[in-house]
Write a protein that holds these residues in place. Structure first.
Motif, PDB file in Angstrom:
ATOM      1  N   LYS A 107       0.849  -1.161  -0.216  1.00 37.36           N
ATOM      2  CA  LYS A 107      -0.057   0.031   0.063  1.00 37.36           C
ATOM      3  C   LYS A 107       0.753   1.061   0.045  1.00 37.36           C
ATOM      4  O   LYS A 107       0.221   2.311  -0.420  1.00 37.36           O
ATOM      5  CB  LYS A 107      -0.967  -0.078   1.335  1.00 37.36           C
ATOM      6  N   SER A 108       2.265   1.203   0.265  1.00 38.24           N
ATOM      7  CA  SER A 108       2.981   2.396   0.383  1.00 38.24           C
ATOM      8  C   SER A 108       4.234   2.143  -0.467  1.00 38.24           C
ATOM      9  O   SER A 108       4.720   1.090  -0.352  1.00 38.24           O
ATOM     10  CB  SER A 108       3.105   2.769   1.920  1.00 38.24           C
ATOM     11  N   ASN A 113       9.733  -0.387  -0.660  1.00 38.39           N
ATOM     12  CA  ASN A 113      11.154  -0.449  -0.714  1.00 38.39           C
ATOM     13  C   ASN A 113      11.831  -1.421   0.222  1.00 38.39           C
ATOM     14  O   ASN A 113      12.754  -2.009  -0.141  1.00 38.39           O
ATOM     15  CB  ASN A 113      11.562   1.014  -0.462  1.00 38.39           C
ATOM     16  N   GLU A 114      11.166  -1.508   1.379  1.00 34.86           N
ATOM     17  CA  GLU A 114      11.393  -2.842   2.271  1.00 34.86           C
ATOM     18  C   GLU A 114      11.349  -4.035   1.651  1.00 34.86           C
ATOM     19  O   GLU A 114      12.280  -4.802   1.789  1.00 34.86           O
ATOM     20  CB  GLU A 114      10.627  -2.582   3.583  1.00 34.86           C
ATOM     21  N   VAL A 128      14.909  -6.639  -9.635  1.00 37.61           N
ATOM     22  CA  VAL A 128      13.544  -6.122  -9.113  1.00 37.61           C
ATOM     23  C   VAL A 128      13.065  -4.827  -9.213  1.00 37.61           C
ATOM     24  O   VAL A 128      13.874  -3.801  -9.188  1.00 37.61           O
ATOM     25  CB  VAL A 128      13.278  -6.471  -7.482  1.00 37.61           C
ATOM     26  N   GLU A 129      11.796  -4.536  -9.426  1.00 42.27           N
ATOM     27  CA  GLU A 129      11.227  -3.295  -9.737  1.00 42.27           C
ATOM     28  C   GLU A 129       9.834  -2.866  -9.086  1.00 42.27           C
ATOM     29  O   GLU A 129       9.237  -3.996  -8.860  1.00 42.27           O
ATOM     30  CB  GLU A 129      11.110  -2.982 -11.250  1.00 42.27           C
ATOM     31  N   THR A 130       9.486  -1.648  -8.894  1.00 41.67           N
ATOM     32  CA  THR A 130       8.181  -1.363  -8.563  1.00 41.67           C
ATOM     33  C   THR A 130       7.494  -0.691  -9.715  1.00 41.67           C
ATOM     34  O   THR A 130       7.873   0.045 -10.665  1.00 41.67           O
ATOM     35  CB  THR A 130       8.270  -0.284  -7.360  1.00 41.67           C
ATOM     36  N   ASP A 131       6.090  -1.136  -9.838  1.00 34.25           N
ATOM     37  CA  ASP A 131       5.220  -0.621 -10.646  1.00 34.25           C
ATOM     38  C   ASP A 131       4.230   0.203  -9.840  1.00 34.25           C
ATOM     39  O   ASP A 131       3.242  -0.441  -9.040  1.00 34.25           O
ATOM     40  CB  ASP A 131       4.384  -1.568 -11.554  1.00 34.25           C
ATOM     41  N   PRO A 136      -2.973   4.007  -4.978  1.00 30.44           N
ATOM     42  CA  PRO A 136      -2.135   3.765  -3.888  1.00 30.44           C
ATOM     43  C   PRO A 136      -1.276   2.484  -3.730  1.00 30.44           C
ATOM     44  O   PRO A 136      -0.601   2.420  -2.823  1.00 30.44           O
ATOM     45  CB  PRO A 136      -2.843   4.208  -2.679  1.00 30.44           C
ATOM     46  N   ASN A 137      -1.690   1.723  -4.357  1.00 30.28           N
ATOM     47  CA  ASN A 137      -1.191   0.343  -4.402  1.00 30.28           C
ATOM     48  C   ASN A 137       0.294   0.334  -5.186  1.00 30.28           C
ATOM     49  O   ASN A 137       0.225   0.934  -6.580  1.00 30.28           O
ATOM     50  CB  ASN A 137      -1.960  -0.883  -4.818  1.00 30.28           C
TER      51      ASN A 137
END
Length: 178
Positions: A107-108, A113-114, A128-131, A136-137
């Motif tokens: 959710k954040s 990042n953790e 690894v990457e963030t989409d 807000p997800n």
């Protein structure tokens, strides 16, 4: 009475439209079957002019045989009889539809990042990457794979630490994919 006049005027206009249109029979270039269409004579002439121009262009650019029926033969399209290799696909499209392992959804950004840091410690060889497209997800994605089967071995290792991990379709860079 007014409605009757309106109806007759509409029928009169459509009557002239149907008189102008004519039935045209064309041959399908691929299957050779007949195709019947209704069209205006002006449209038919324009279509025939375009077809003639295409035939002239095709006959000028092709190598001529000694046959007289050269113009009647359709241009051949060569399709490879084998499946393209990954290198050939990558050369044409640097980004393709492949698969990534979706580790989890959080959710954040801090949680994301953790999770990414924990994942990198466990799997240093997987990118690894963030989409963040579902704010807000945030989705945490790892690896790049051509097929679901190629992702299966890494997916089984990731599931030891992340039970909810699944392989999902995603746009990938072809050069990074396994």
């Amino acid at each position: 009475m007014r409605n009757l006049i309106k109806i007759f005027s509409v029928l009169f206009v459509f009557g002239f439209y149907n008189i102008e249109a004519q039935q045209v029979v064309k041959r399908d270039t691929l299957a050779g079957t007949e195709l019947i269409m209704s069209m205006d004579p002006k449209v038919k002439e324009a279509l025939e002019n375009l077809e003639e121009k295409c035939l002239r262009t095709a006959s000028n650019t092709s190598v001529r045989d000694n046959d007289d029926d050269f113009a009647a033969r359709p241009t051949k399209i060569y399709v490879p009889n084998r499946e393209l290799t990954n290198a050939e696909i990558c050369r044409k499209n640097p980004r393709i539809l492949g698969y990534k392992i979706q580790i989890t959804t959080v959710k954040s950004n801090e949680e994301a990042n953790e999770v990414k840091a924990y994942f990198r410690r466990r799997f240093p060889n997987l990118k690894v990457e963030t989409d963040a497209s579902l704010r807000p997800n945030y989705k945490i994605l790892a690896g790049s794979y051509f097929t679901k089967q190629s992702a299966a071995s890494d997916l089984s290792k990731v599931r030891e630490y992340f039970k909810s991990a699944i392989a999902v379709q995603y746009r990938i860079f072809c050069a990074e994919a396994k």
